[in-house]
Write an enzyme that holds these catalytic residues in place. Structure first.
Site, PDB file in Angstrom:
ATOM      1  N   GLU A  36       0.846  -1.203   0.000  1.00 20.11           N
ATOM      2  CA  GLU A  36       0.000   0.000   0.000  1.00 20.11           C
ATOM      3  C   GLU A  36       0.881   1.253   0.000  1.00 20.11           C
ATOM      4  O   GLU A  36       1.965   1.258   0.585  1.00 20.11           O
ATOM      5  CB  GLU A  36      -0.915   0.002   1.231  1.00 20.11           C
ATOM      6  N   LYS A 177       4.200   0.504 -46.368  1.00 22.73           N
ATOM      7  CA  LYS A 177       4.322  -0.950 -46.487  1.00 22.73           C
ATOM      8  C   LYS A 177       4.000  -1.344 -47.915  1.00 22.73           C
ATOM      9  O   LYS A 177       2.954  -0.977 -48.446  1.00 22.73           O
ATOM     10  CB  LYS A 177       3.281  -1.630 -45.577  1.00 22.73           C
ATOM     11  N   THR A 208       7.746  -0.829 -26.689  1.00 21.05           N
ATOM     12  CA  THR A 208       8.627  -1.999 -26.791  1.00 21.05           C
ATOM     13  C   THR A 208       9.781  -1.757 -27.767  1.00 21.05           C
ATOM     14  O   THR A 208      10.737  -2.526 -27.810  1.00 21.05           O
ATOM     15  CB  THR A 208       7.847  -3.222 -27.309  1.00 21.05           C
ATOM     16  N   GLY A 209       9.654  -0.733 -28.573  1.00 23.64           N
ATOM     17  CA  GLY A 209      10.678  -0.438 -29.584  1.00 23.64           C
ATOM     18  C   GLY A 209      10.417  -1.169 -30.897  1.00 23.64           C
ATOM     19  O   GLY A 209      11.102  -0.928 -31.886  1.00 23.64           O
TER      20      GLY A 209
HETATM   21  C1  R5P Z   1       1.446   3.724 -32.453  1.00 22.59           C
HETATM   22  O1  R5P Z   1       0.296   4.031 -32.723  1.00 22.59           O
HETATM   23  C2  R5P Z   1       2.353   4.664 -31.764  1.00 22.59           C
HETATM   24  O2  R5P Z   1       2.441   5.885 -32.439  1.00 22.59           O
HETATM   25  C3  R5P Z   1       3.731   4.064 -31.563  1.00 22.59           C
HETATM   26  O3  R5P Z   1       4.264   3.809 -32.853  1.00 22.59           O
HETATM   27  C4  R5P Z   1       3.684   2.807 -30.764  1.00 22.59           C
HETATM   28  O4  R5P Z   1       2.950   2.991 -29.590  1.00 22.59           O
HETATM   29  C5  R5P Z   1       5.089   2.361 -30.419  1.00 22.59           C
HETATM   30  O5  R5P Z   1       5.043   1.160 -29.715  1.00 22.59           O
HETATM   31  P1  R5P Z   1       6.235   0.119 -29.780  1.00 22.59           P
HETATM   32  O6  R5P Z   1       7.483   0.844 -29.382  1.00 22.59           O
HETATM   33  O7  R5P Z   1       5.827  -0.926 -28.778  1.00 22.59           O
HETATM   34  O8  R5P Z   1       6.306  -0.413 -31.158  1.00 22.59           O
END
Ligand code: R5P
Length: 275
Positions: A36, A177, A208-209
């Protein structure tokens, strides 16, 4: 008026109090053995600017406890990073619209809510009186006259990146893409040839990148990554460097070792305009 540094934003709070020439209140935060949380505001306070990014559930509980101490006082809630904003609708039946719950919680306790680049227009639409500031120009300032090309991970984020690129005075583009066949998709900049150029992939959030890594792997160039909110979940920084990213830069809406761009002045300017 005092600035109260929430436990998730101590450095930014100090900078903001200096910019505003408003004292920082002395506050003690703690955690009991059962998990807590505990808050004590150690001095008499009339009105307050609370600065607290929301990344975790604890961040929300700390805010709740601060609101309790400061009941019936005028509170400005500065939430530099507004977490829970990616759940801005019920994607499946029965899901909570998390940002709606956060918006109701903040707006029922604070006179004003101020935040930096919410994740989407849908997320912002759940607030009645949100003051949202745009930190993209600060990323542009950081790269001003540095001979780079800025690229957005997708077309949807291009408008954001355009703002940074205009300030930096550089070209900009977005990743597209292209389906090669049933199994293969190629990702490449839509219009510009970036071979051998200094590229900055600019996003609002690095979590997460994964998004940046995908983009970087498709380029034959020296790449930086820049974002406003460095969530950096799941060892993201290591992932980015292993993928060949040269440098990762972020603002201090979330305080990380890479937070070299401060939003303090921008927030101070915004607050001065509404006080
Ligand atoms: C997506 O809509 C956001 O603009 C970012 O590209 C996203 O949240 C990045 O997340 P991650 O680093 O996990 O790919």
């Amino acid at each position: 008026m005092h600035v109260i540094a929430g436990p998730s934003s101590p450095i930014l709070s100090k900078k903001l109090s200096e910019e505003l020439r408003t004292p920082l209140a002395k506050v003690t935060y703690g955690k009991f053995p059962d998990g807590e949380l505990y808050v004590r505001v150690e001095e008499k306070i009339k009105d307050a600017i609370i600065v607290q990014s929301i990344r975790s559930s604890d961040d929300i509980v700390y805010l709740m406890l601060l609101f309790d101490v400061l009941k019936n006082r005028e509170i400005y809630a500065v939430i530099p990073y507004m977490g829970y904003a990616r759940q801005d609708k019920a994607f499946k039946e029965g899901e909570a619209v998390s940002i709606r719950a956060i918006a109701e919680f903040l707006e029922s306790n604070a006179e004003k809510v101020i935040s930096v680049n919410l994740h989407s227009r849908d997320a912002a639409s759940h607030f009645k009186n949100l003051i949202e500031v745009d930190a993209m120009p600060l990323i542009g300032e950081f790269y001003k006259d540095k001979d780079v090309i800025m690229i957005s991970p997708d077309k949807g984020s291009l408008e954001r990146v355009k703002v940074a690129a205009k300030v930096a005075g550089c070209e900009y583009d977005y990743f597209e893409k292209i389906r090669i066949d049933a199994e293969n998709v190629e990702i490449k900049p839509k219009n510009l040839d970036v071979k051998g150029k200094n590229v900055v992939v600019v996003d609002d959030i690095i979590s997460t990148g994964g998004t940046i890594v995908k983009a970087v792997e498709s380029l034959n160039a020296k790449v930086d990554a820049a974002c406003i909110h460095a969530v950096l979940a799941s060892n993201a920084l290591n992932k980015l460097f292993s993928a060949g990213v040269n440098r990762v830069t972020a603002t201090d809406t979330i305080e990380q070792p890479i937070s070299v761009i401060s939003v303090a002045k921008l927030l101070a300017y915004t607050i001065c305009n509404i006080l």
